[in-house]
Scaffold this motif. Structure first.
Motif, PDB file in Angstrom:
ATOM      1  N   SER A 217     -12.287 -18.251   4.579  1.00  0.00           N
ATOM      2  CA  SER A 217     -11.486 -18.643   3.416  1.00  0.00           C
ATOM      3  C   SER A 217     -10.298 -19.494   3.834  1.00  0.00           C
ATOM      4  CB  SER A 217     -10.987 -17.398   2.675  1.00  0.00           C
ATOM      5  OG  SER A 217     -12.068 -16.641   2.183  1.00  0.00           O
ATOM      6  N   SER A 218      -9.819 -20.302   2.907  1.00  0.00           N
ATOM      7  CA  SER A 218      -8.642 -21.116   3.193  1.00  0.00           C
ATOM      8  C   SER A 218      -7.434 -20.701   2.361  1.00  0.00           C
ATOM      9  CB  SER A 218      -8.945 -22.598   2.943  1.00  0.00           C
ATOM     10  OG  SER A 218      -9.339 -22.807   1.597  1.00  0.00           O
ATOM     11  N   ILE A 219      -7.635 -19.927   1.287  1.00  0.00           N
ATOM     12  CA  ILE A 219      -6.537 -19.482   0.435  1.00  0.00           C
ATOM     13  C   ILE A 219      -6.469 -17.959   0.467  1.00  0.00           C
ATOM     14  CG2 ILE A 219      -5.605 -19.401  -1.904  1.00  0.00           C
ATOM     15  CD1 ILE A 219      -6.928 -22.062  -2.454  1.00  0.00           C
ATOM     16  N   PHE A 220      -5.299 -17.435   0.814  1.00  0.00           N
ATOM     17  CA  PHE A 220      -5.083 -15.995   0.884  1.00  0.00           C
ATOM     18  C   PHE A 220      -3.926 -15.612  -0.048  1.00  0.00           C
ATOM     19  CE2 PHE A 220      -7.391 -16.893   4.671  1.00  0.00           C
ATOM     20  CZ  PHE A 220      -8.061 -15.736   5.027  1.00  0.00           C
ATOM     21  N   GLU A 221      -4.063 -14.464  -0.706  1.00  0.00           N
ATOM     22  CA  GLU A 221      -2.985 -13.930  -1.533  1.00  0.00           C
ATOM     23  C   GLU A 221      -2.659 -12.528  -1.039  1.00  0.00           C
ATOM     24  OE1 GLU A 221      -3.514 -14.354  -5.737  1.00  0.00           O
ATOM     25  OE2 GLU A 221      -3.551 -16.552  -5.598  1.00  0.00           O
ATOM     26  N   PHE A 222      -1.386 -12.329  -0.688  1.00  0.00           N
ATOM     27  CA  PHE A 222      -0.960 -11.069  -0.075  1.00  0.00           C
ATOM     28  C   PHE A 222      -0.070 -10.278  -1.033  1.00  0.00           C
ATOM     29  CE2 PHE A 222      -1.193 -13.654   4.060  1.00  0.00           C
ATOM     30  CZ  PHE A 222      -2.543 -13.336   4.231  1.00  0.00           C
ATOM     31  N   GLY A 223      -0.525  -9.109  -1.398  1.00  0.00           N
ATOM     32  CA  GLY A 223       0.256  -8.212  -2.236  1.00  0.00           C
ATOM     33  C   GLY A 223       0.343  -6.843  -1.604  1.00  0.00           C
ATOM     34  N   GLY A 224       1.263  -6.035  -2.092  1.00  0.00           N
ATOM     35  CA  GLY A 224       1.444  -4.686  -1.574  1.00  0.00           C
ATOM     36  C   GLY A 224       0.409  -3.724  -2.116  1.00  0.00           C
ATOM     37  N   PRO A 225       0.543  -2.430  -1.793  1.00  0.00           N
ATOM     38  CA  PRO A 225      -0.478  -1.448  -2.152  1.00  0.00           C
ATOM     39  C   PRO A 225      -0.458  -1.017  -3.611  1.00  0.00           C
ATOM     40  CG  PRO A 225       1.328  -0.374  -1.011  1.00  0.00           C
ATOM     41  CD  PRO A 225       1.609  -1.850  -0.963  1.00  0.00           C
ATOM     42  N   ARG A 226       0.604  -1.376  -4.360  1.00  0.00           N
ATOM     43  CA  ARG A 226       0.700  -0.887  -5.734  1.00  0.00           C
ATOM     44  C   ARG A 226       1.252  -1.973  -6.659  1.00  0.00           C
ATOM     45  NH1 ARG A 226       4.268   4.363  -7.840  1.00  0.00           N
ATOM     46  NH2 ARG A 226       4.073   3.907 -10.070  1.00  0.00           N
ATOM     47  N   ILE A 227       0.734  -1.998  -7.879  1.00  0.00           N
ATOM     48  CA  ILE A 227       1.213  -2.916  -8.912  1.00  0.00           C
ATOM     49  C   ILE A 227       2.112  -2.135  -9.884  1.00  0.00           C
ATOM     50  CG2 ILE A 227       0.535  -4.405 -10.841  1.00  0.00           C
ATOM     51  CD1 ILE A 227      -2.111  -4.895  -9.339  1.00  0.00           C
ATOM     52  N   TYR A 228       3.286  -2.684 -10.160  1.00  0.00           N
ATOM     53  CA  TYR A 228       4.242  -2.081 -11.085  1.00  0.00           C
ATOM     54  C   TYR A 228       4.573  -3.080 -12.194  1.00  0.00           C
ATOM     55  CZ  TYR A 228       5.593   0.574  -6.807  1.00  0.00           C
ATOM     56  OH  TYR A 228       5.619   1.318  -5.659  1.00  0.00           O
ATOM     57  N   GLU A 297      -3.218  -2.732   6.638  1.00  0.00           N
ATOM     58  CA  GLU A 297      -2.942  -1.753   5.592  1.00  0.00           C
ATOM     59  C   GLU A 297      -1.523  -1.993   5.085  1.00  0.00           C
ATOM     60  OE1 GLU A 297      -3.968   1.152   2.974  1.00  0.00           O
ATOM     61  OE2 GLU A 297      -5.281   0.419   4.593  1.00  0.00           O
ATOM     62  N   PRO A 298      -1.361  -2.487   3.851  1.00  0.00           N
ATOM     63  CA  PRO A 298      -0.019  -2.830   3.374  1.00  0.00           C
ATOM     64  C   PRO A 298       0.864  -1.599   3.199  1.00  0.00           C
ATOM     65  CG  PRO A 298      -1.606  -2.977   1.583  1.00  0.00           C
ATOM     66  CD  PRO A 298      -2.400  -2.753   2.837  1.00  0.00           C
ATOM     67  N   ARG A 299       2.137  -1.789   3.498  1.00  0.00           N
ATOM     68  CA  ARG A 299       3.106  -0.709   3.352  1.00  0.00           C
ATOM     69  C   ARG A 299       3.835  -0.824   2.013  1.00  0.00           C
ATOM     70  NH1 ARG A 299       5.447  -1.717   9.314  1.00  0.00           N
ATOM     71  NH2 ARG A 299       4.500  -3.743   8.831  1.00  0.00           N
ATOM     72  N   GLY A 300       4.171   0.318   1.439  1.00  0.00           N
ATOM     73  CA  GLY A 300       4.786   0.352   0.121  1.00  0.00           C
ATOM     74  C   GLY A 300       6.295   0.223   0.161  1.00  0.00           C
ATOM     75  N   ILE A 301       6.902   0.235  -1.024  1.00  0.00           N
ATOM     76  CA  ILE A 301       8.351   0.030  -1.109  1.00  0.00           C
ATOM     77  C   ILE A 301       9.127   1.226  -0.592  1.00  0.00           C
ATOM     78  CG2 ILE A 301       8.147  -1.564  -3.055  1.00  0.00           C
ATOM     79  CD1 ILE A 301       9.145   0.752  -4.844  1.00  0.00           C
ATOM     80  N   ASP A 302       8.491   2.396  -0.514  1.00  0.00           N
ATOM     81  CA  ASP A 302       9.222   3.570  -0.034  1.00  0.00           C
ATOM     82  C   ASP A 302       9.732   3.360   1.383  1.00  0.00           C
ATOM     83  OD1 ASP A 302       6.557   3.491   0.749  1.00  0.00           O
ATOM     84  OD2 ASP A 302       6.363   5.665   0.900  1.00  0.00           O
ATOM     85  N   GLU A 303       8.890   2.761   2.230  1.00  0.00           N
ATOM     86  CA  GLU A 303       9.308   2.502   3.609  1.00  0.00           C
ATOM     87  C   GLU A 303      10.429   1.476   3.660  1.00  0.00           C
ATOM     88  OE1 GLU A 303       7.340   0.888   7.802  1.00  0.00           O
ATOM     89  OE2 GLU A 303       6.118   1.962   6.346  1.00  0.00           O
ATOM     90  N   VAL A 304      10.329   0.465   2.819  1.00  0.00           N
ATOM     91  CA  VAL A 304      11.362  -0.576   2.806  1.00  0.00           C
ATOM     92  C   VAL A 304      12.686  -0.011   2.306  1.00  0.00           C
ATOM     93  CG1 VAL A 304      11.976  -2.874   1.972  1.00  0.00           C
ATOM     94  CG2 VAL A 304       9.579  -2.315   2.406  1.00  0.00           C
ATOM     95  N   ILE A 305      12.638   0.837   1.295  1.00  0.00           N
ATOM     96  CA  ILE A 305      13.863   1.444   0.769  1.00  0.00           C
ATOM     97  C   ILE A 305      14.548   2.277   1.845  1.00  0.00           C
ATOM     98  CG2 ILE A 305      14.761   3.161  -0.864  1.00  0.00           C
ATOM     99  CD1 ILE A 305      12.674   2.127  -2.873  1.00  0.00           C
ATOM    100  N   ARG A 306      13.771   3.002   2.650  1.00  0.00           N
ATOM    101  CA  ARG A 306      14.364   3.777   3.743  1.00  0.00           C
ATOM    102  C   ARG A 306      15.077   2.846   4.731  1.00  0.00           C
ATOM    103  NH1 ARG A 306       9.572   6.880   3.386  1.00  0.00           N
ATOM    104  NH2 ARG A 306       8.615   5.696   5.087  1.00  0.00           N
ATOM    105  N   LEU A 307      14.451   1.712   5.029  1.00  0.00           N
ATOM    106  CA  LEU A 307      15.069   0.752   5.963  1.00  0.00           C
ATOM    107  C   LEU A 307      16.354   0.161   5.368  1.00  0.00           C
ATOM    108  CD1 LEU A 307      11.870  -1.135   7.190  1.00  0.00           C
ATOM    109  CD2 LEU A 307      13.271   0.472   8.494  1.00  0.00           C
TER     110      LEU A 307
END
Length: 312
Positions: A217-228, A297-307
């Motif tokens: 593939s030439s086009i990639f879309e990267f999103g996290g593990p959950r949609i809000y 394996e994408p990481r969620g916002i919980d880890e980012v909030i801790r950082l």
């Protein structure tokens, strides 16, 4: 797995334009870990040293202005891969969206093609649309088309809204939720978002540069593990902060007016282009390959909030 540079038979050179930026510097670090010799191309090469002072290996600081086609030759020379992580959110003088995201990106892609570069990665964003009425969103879409035309086979990477301990999205929300008695929504708060951790995007880009693309593939879309929805995202952040939040709908017209004033500040807290982005869902397409296809394996916002909390 990061490669030991001592195991390499030949030097592999990757040049990252915008290599000191929010995403760019993380791409540089991942490529260094993979054994690449990395050039961080910037109009201000003196910034490279302080940004990477804590890394085990340092990138080479190269002075290059993506707006000046004649200045990028030395940065490209001998490179196997080029990453364009240059972005612009507020137009200033000659730095317009059309100039940076379309013309300069096309010039860089063409120069890379002519210079024998093997791989070219263009950082764009989910929702980029050449037909959009938004100058910013439209320019990002036309930039994708221009790069694909100038460098056949180029990778187009579209991240969702990126988060990290030094971002301007999640960090701002965390700070304001603790400060504001009432939190304003974009419209009714129904815009759907799929926030992705910036380090995961950087890792994905490094794997593309390193040849990890199994499906061609030439086009990639990267999103996290959950949609809000935006409203759900705010409530989830408040829950993780163990605090109460009161939400207030605010029309997009009011946001546009506020952002128009904010853009005159030295470091605009919000721009009209960011408001435009919040009018539309920012979710990875199910038809486009993403982090999963690159074995991440994408990481969620919980880890980012801790950082973010640790940093604060």
């Amino acid at each position: 797995m990061a490669m030991d540079p001592d195991d390499l038979n030949t030097e592999r050179i990757a040049t990252v334009f915008g290599g000191t930026g929010f995403l760019g510097r993380r791409i540089v670090k991942r490529l260094l870990e993979r054994g690449f010799t990395v050039r961080a191309a910037s109009r201000h090469p003196a910034r490279v040293g302080p940004v990477f002072s804590s890394t085990a290996r340092m990138p080479e600081a190269v002075e290059a202005d993506i707006l000046n086609a004649s200045s990028i030759g030395s940065a490209i020379a001998g490179s196997q891969a080029i990453v364009n992580a240059v972005s612009l959110y507020v137009e200033q003088g000659a730095q317009t969206f059309e100039r940076v995201h379309v013309k300069a990106a096309a010039d860089l892609a063409a120069a890379s093609r002519d210079g024998g570069v093997d791989r070219f990665v263009q950082i764009s964003g989910i929702g980029s649309d050449p037909q959009s009425d938004s100058k910013y969103i439209g320019a990002r879409g036309r930039g994708e088309e221009a790069v694909a035309s100038a460098f056949p086979g180029a990778f187009i990477v579209r991240p969702a809204v990126m988060t990290g301990p030094d971002d301007v999205f999640l960090t701002t929300i965390v700070r304001l939720i603790r400060l504001l008695p009432v939190y304003p929504l974009f419209g009714d708060g129904g815009t759907r978002l799929q926030p992705v951790y910036v380090a995961d995007v950087a890792e994905a880009v490094s794997r593309l540069v390193d040849g990890r693309n199994h499906n061609g593939s030439s086009i990639f879309e990267f999103g996290g593990p959950r949609i809000y929805t935006y409203k759900e995202l705010l409530r989830e952040i408040a829950r993780q902060l163990d605090t109460h939040i009161r939400l207030m709908p605010l029309p997009f017209a009011a946001w546009n007016a506020l952002a128009g004033v904010a853009e005159f500040l030295p470091a605009a807290p919000i721009t009209r282009n960011q408001v435009d982005l919040m009018r539309h869902d920012n979710v990875a397409s199910i038809d486009a390959p993403g982090l999963k296809e690159l074995d991440i394996e994408p990481r969620g916002i919980d880890e980012v909030i801790r950082l973010i909390e640790q940093r604060a």
